[in-house]
Scaffold this motif. Sequence first.
Motif, short mmCIF file in Angstrom:
data_model
loop_
_atom_site.label_atom_id
_atom_site.label_comp_id
_atom_site.label_asym_id
_atom_site.label_seq_id
_atom_site.Cartn_x
_atom_site.Cartn_y
_atom_site.Cartn_z
N GLN A 99 1.03 -0.95 -0.01
CA GLN A 99 -0.07 -0.10 -0.14
C GLN A 99 1.01 1.57 0.08
O GLN A 99 1.91 1.23 0.77
N LEU A 100 0.49 1.85 -1.29
CA LEU A 100 1.43 3.34 -0.96
C LEU A 100 0.71 4.10 -0.52
O LEU A 100 -0.36 4.30 0.10
N SER A 101 1.09 5.18 -0.15
CA SER A 101 0.58 6.15 0.69
C SER A 101 0.38 7.38 -0.33
O SER A 101 -0.68 8.10 0.06
N SER A 102 0.76 6.80 -1.61
CA SER A 102 -0.70 7.96 -2.41
C SER A 102 -1.68 7.27 -2.86
O SER A 102 -3.01 7.90 -3.42
N GLY A 103 -2.26 5.91 -2.39
CA GLY A 103 -3.62 4.98 -1.93
C GLY A 103 -3.44 3.93 -3.27
O GLY A 103 -4.05 3.00 -2.89
N GLU A 104 -2.42 3.81 -3.97
CA GLU A 104 -2.42 2.76 -4.61
C GLU A 104 -2.32 1.52 -3.67
O GLU A 104 -1.07 1.50 -3.06
N GLU A 105 -2.60 0.50 -3.68
CA GLU A 105 -2.09 -0.52 -3.19
C GLU A 105 -3.34 -1.82 -3.98
O GLU A 105 -3.85 -2.23 -4.47
N GLY A 106 -2.69 -3.17 -3.85
CA GLY A 106 -2.95 -4.23 -4.08
C GLY A 106 -1.36 -5.12 -4.52
O GLY A 106 -0.68 -5.40 -3.94
N TYR A 107 -1.85 -6.37 -4.83
CA TYR A 107 -0.29 -7.59 -5.39
C TYR A 107 0.48 -6.92 -6.17
O TYR A 107 0.21 -6.36 -7.38
N VAL A 108 1.49 -7.07 -6.45
CA VAL A 108 2.24 -6.57 -6.96
C VAL A 108 2.59 -8.02 -7.97
O VAL A 108 3.10 -9.38 -7.41
N GLU A 109 2.05 -7.77 -9.57
CA GLU A 109 2.40 -8.65 -10.31
C GLU A 109 3.61 -9.27 -10.87
O GLU A 109 4.30 -9.87 -11.20
N GLN B 9 9.18 -0.59 -15.47
CA GLN B 9 7.65 -0.43 -14.26
C GLN B 9 7.11 -1.15 -13.58
O GLN B 9 8.09 -2.49 -13.76
N THR B 10 6.52 -1.19 -12.93
CA THR B 10 5.58 -2.20 -11.19
C THR B 10 4.26 -2.33 -11.70
O THR B 10 3.86 -1.42 -12.07
N THR B 11 3.96 -3.58 -11.99
CA THR B 11 2.68 -3.60 -12.22
C THR B 11 1.89 -4.47 -10.75
O THR B 11 2.73 -4.52 -10.37
N ILE B 12 1.00 -3.07 -10.40
CA ILE B 12 0.21 -3.94 -9.50
C ILE B 12 -1.26 -4.51 -9.58
O ILE B 12 -1.84 -3.44 -10.50
N ARG B 13 -1.78 -5.27 -8.99
CA ARG B 13 -3.09 -5.44 -9.73
C ARG B 13 -4.13 -5.31 -7.72
O ARG B 13 -3.77 -6.56 -7.20
N ASN B 14 -4.88 -5.00 -7.99
CA ASN B 14 -6.22 -4.75 -6.32
C ASN B 14 -6.80 -5.40 -6.60
O ASN B 14 -7.31 -5.83 -7.65
#
Length: 365
Positions: free
Chosen positions: A192-202, A208-213
Amino acid sequence: MNRALTADDLVFAGIALASGLLAAFALRMLLRWLGRHADRTRWSGDDVIVHALRAVLPWAAVVGGVAGAAAVLPLTKTVQHHTNQVLTVLLISVATVSAARVVAGLVRTVTQSRSGVAGSATIFVNITRILVLAIGFLVVLQTLGISIAPMLTALGVGGLAVALALQDTLANLFAGIHILASKTVQPGDYIQLSSGEEGYVEDINWRQTTIRNLSNNLVVLPNGQLAQANMTNFMRPEQQLTILVQVGVAYDSDLEHVERVTNEVIAETMTEVEGAVPDHEPIIRFHTFGDSRIGFTVILGVGEFSDQYRIKHEFIKRLHKRYRAEGIRIPAPARTVALQQGGAVIPQQRTGELEPGDMTSARFD
């Protein structure tokens, strides 16, 4: 030609070419048999090796057959030289591509088999594949008689200009390598990032880093931004975590009875609900004399971050049902309202919504 072409030359050339094709067919059958046996083993590296050999060995047999046929035929030195060069370049190209597959596959196998290493991160796989292909390309140039020293010198000088032009790309590349090497984030982690994005790191690739919420949408972040962000990793230092559930009971409740019943519901939930940790010792702590209730916190153990929603859901349902059966009240919030009618103030106790038409003034305590 140094001499005239004879029928014997054609026969021997045909035999050499047929031998190469037959050897390629036999090798392909043998490697297919080896591939079935490799599928039965636990280590996936042998699958990668056999798959690569299935591509290079049959081609090597065909190239050998063609080279044998060319050696039998009465070709001039120039034609023979060019033929050998073409066959050598073809063989080196096939071997390079196969070697790149093997090395990239082995890197992927190693990273997936070790905890704390970049499980599905393609950045290391891509780097190793590019390195092997670059080495093979240089070997091909050297085989063709092209000197690679000036090319390396030009690449060294031009590399500075390329680095200046690709500052952002290179920054993301090295940021991704730094993230993986420091083991702060790995594919499969829930962050979970301070900017609000959260999820599983794919995946973490070269840029780049891909995150699946949890809503199954992909969030794409540049590696540099991820490396600089304030972040919470819910999978480290360990995957199991604890969750807090806030509960409240009426003041006339027997707290010993409440604690005993709650512990029984916790034990039932931890045993029957998927994702719970039965070995985790449940904790109940009374902490607040509220306006209408005595509040306490229930601490539960869950296997990983997304399990908490299912466990909370089941625990609250079962606890509510058990409290009703045991006669334990969970009081609704109460309000003391003062209604002014004809100069007299009449205090009343209400628990629901107020009707504005019933009063001219109200005071909430």
